[in-house]
Design an enzyme around this catalytic site. Structure first.
Site, short mmCIF file in Angstrom:
data_model
loop_
_atom_site.label_atom_id
_atom_site.label_comp_id
_atom_site.label_asym_id
_atom_site.label_seq_id
_atom_site.Cartn_x
_atom_site.Cartn_y
_atom_site.Cartn_z
N ASP A 130 -8.48 -25.41 3.44
CA ASP A 130 -7.50 -25.13 4.39
C ASP A 130 -6.49 -26.07 4.59
O ASP A 130 -5.37 -26.10 4.99
CB ASP A 130 -7.95 -24.70 5.64
CG ASP A 130 -8.90 -23.55 5.75
OD1 ASP A 130 -8.80 -23.09 4.58
OD2 ASP A 130 -9.52 -23.01 6.59
N ARG A 269 0.13 -3.14 -4.52
CA ARG A 269 -1.39 -3.20 -4.45
C ARG A 269 -1.72 -4.59 -3.48
O ARG A 269 -1.11 -5.47 -3.97
CB ARG A 269 -1.77 -3.47 -5.79
CG ARG A 269 -1.39 -2.10 -6.60
CD ARG A 269 -2.65 -0.96 -6.01
NE ARG A 269 -2.54 0.09 -7.20
CZ ARG A 269 -1.99 1.08 -6.87
NH1 ARG A 269 -1.14 1.26 -5.73
NH2 ARG A 269 -1.90 2.27 -7.78
O1 F6P Z 1 -12.41 -22.93 6.45
C1 F6P Z 1 -12.65 -22.68 5.14
C2 F6P Z 1 -12.66 -21.30 4.67
O2 F6P Z 1 -12.58 -20.99 3.34
C3 F6P Z 1 -11.49 -20.35 5.38
O3 F6P Z 1 -10.28 -20.59 4.74
C4 F6P Z 1 -11.88 -19.09 5.61
O4 F6P Z 1 -11.39 -18.27 6.40
C5 F6P Z 1 -13.40 -19.14 5.66
O5 F6P Z 1 -13.66 -20.64 5.59
C6 F6P Z 1 -14.38 -18.25 5.11
O6 F6P Z 1 -15.77 -18.34 5.93
P1 F6P Z 1 -16.78 -17.79 4.97
O7 F6P Z 1 -17.36 -18.55 3.91
O8 F6P Z 1 -17.84 -18.01 6.40
O9 F6P Z 1 -16.80 -16.41 4.86
#
Ligand code: F6P
Length: 350
Positions: A130, A269
């Site tokens: 992120d 889409r």
């Molecule tokens: O913080 C990293 C991240 O990949 C975010 O971008 C995303 O919202 C989240 O983790 C997804 O988490 P999980 O792997 O628990 O679905």
């Protein structure tokens, strides 16, 4: 007696974690330190579960994504009365002189507290696709994720054009739009919707319509999973909050596609890139970047400078106080939004 150092990887995985472990291990093992890997992030320390780490058994793994130690979102401060003493007992049992934690805001936040409140000799390494950690220009894994998202948008152009459609591509980023913004700009998306800039879908549709009137057959819209979407002042995104008080995410691309079809009568889409952005091998930049951060963390351990985190500042690898890194979330800067203003929409919500 040789130095005994624990290491864990916590939170969502990011391409480059194995390279960071490798960078750390190379420097520490050269200095005759012993490295003890803990399984599945903080859970490994809470439950005292280790994974063997000898240089011969992992150096070649630096090219791969994921983490050879395993990861989890567990955190000792979710249930501090039970978990903090358990972590301290594991540290004592293994006679650790230092603990290196590789993670994002949750993992590093817990590290900072354990250091300040219990004197744990901690060193942090920043990781998250992120890119929302303060005190470092970038986190490893981010550019690998951007590459996945950019290529997806590039590739979608041909099918969008064949079928005269709008393709709405959802990128990860609950609070920060870094992946969406970098990939959207790099792919020349017709609109980029990020959490930092609440968007009115009527504004989006007006822009798409102008493009269609001008002869465009297709368009790409990049939307962050955490984008805040409005229509005439009404919030279309989830207003529910999770256990940490944050907005629940999910469905941003579906909402945008549905509103484009309803308001513009233009076929749309949704495509959710999801965990593909964390999957696969890290790009070469992230491998080298992570190796360098791991090596810097090893240096901090050897110099016994704890409560600090390896970081990138203006292209150099430096170290900063952990507290600085976890003090605030790094969202898209106004400078970035201004520089690429034409990709974003005017503020369309509170
Ligand atoms: O913080 C990293 C991240 O990949 C975010 O971008 C995303 O919202 C989240 O983790 C997804 O988490 P999980 O792997 O628990 O679905």
């Amino acid at each position: 007696m040789s130095l005994r150092v624990g290491v864990l990887t916590g939170g969502g995985d990011a391409p480059g974690l194995n390279a960071a472990i490798c960078g750390l291990a190379r420097r520490l093992l050269d200095a005759d330190a012993e490295l003890i890997g803990f399984a599945d992030g903080w859970r490994g320390l809470i439950e005292n579960r280790t994974r063997p780490l000898q240089q011969s058994n992992f150096q070649h793994l630096l090219v791969y994504g994921g983490t050879l130690l395993g990861s989890s979102g567990d955190n000792p401060y979710r249930d501090p009365a039970r978990c903090v003493p358990a972590v301290l007992a594991t540290i004592a049992e293994h006679r650790l002189d230092a603990l290196v934690t590789i993670g994002g805001e949750g993992t590093l936040g817990a590290s900072d507290r354990l250091h300040r409140e219990h004197g744990v000799a901690v060193v942090g390494v920043p990781k998250t696709i992120d890119n929302d950690l303060a005190a470092t220009d970038f986190t490893f894994g981010f550019f690998s994720a951007v590459e996945v998202a950019t290529r997806a948008m590039d590739d979608l152009r041909s099918t969008a054009e064949s079928h005269s459609r709008v393709m709405v591509v959802e990128c990860m980023g609950r609070h920060a739009g870094w992946i969406t913004a970098y990939a959207g700009v790099a792919a020349g998306a017709e609109a980029v919707l990020v959490p930092e800039r609440p968007t009115d879908v009527e504004e989006l549709c007006a822009r798409l319509d102008r493009l269609r009137q001008g002869g465009a057959r297709s368009a790409i819209v990049a939307v962050a999973e955490g984008a805040r979407l409005f229509e005439r002042g009404v919030c279309l995104s989830s207003t529910q909050r999770d256990e940490f008080g944050e907005y629940k995410t999910g469905g941003a691309a579906a909402i945008v596609s549905q509103r484009i079809e309803a308001l513009l009568r233009w076929e749309a889409r949704p495509l959710v890139l999801g965990h593909l952005q964390r999957a696969g091998k890290p790009i070469a930049f992230d491998r080298i970047f992570a190796l360098r951060l791991g090596a810097r963390a090893a240096r901090l351990v050897l110099e016994r400078r704890f409560g600090r985190m390896a970081a990138m500042r203006a292209g150099d690898i430096v170290d900063v106080p952990l507290q600085e890194a976890v003090a605030a979330r790094k969202t898209l800067t106004q400078e970035f939004l201004d520089r690429y203003e034409s990709f974003f929409l005017p503020i369309g919500g509170p």
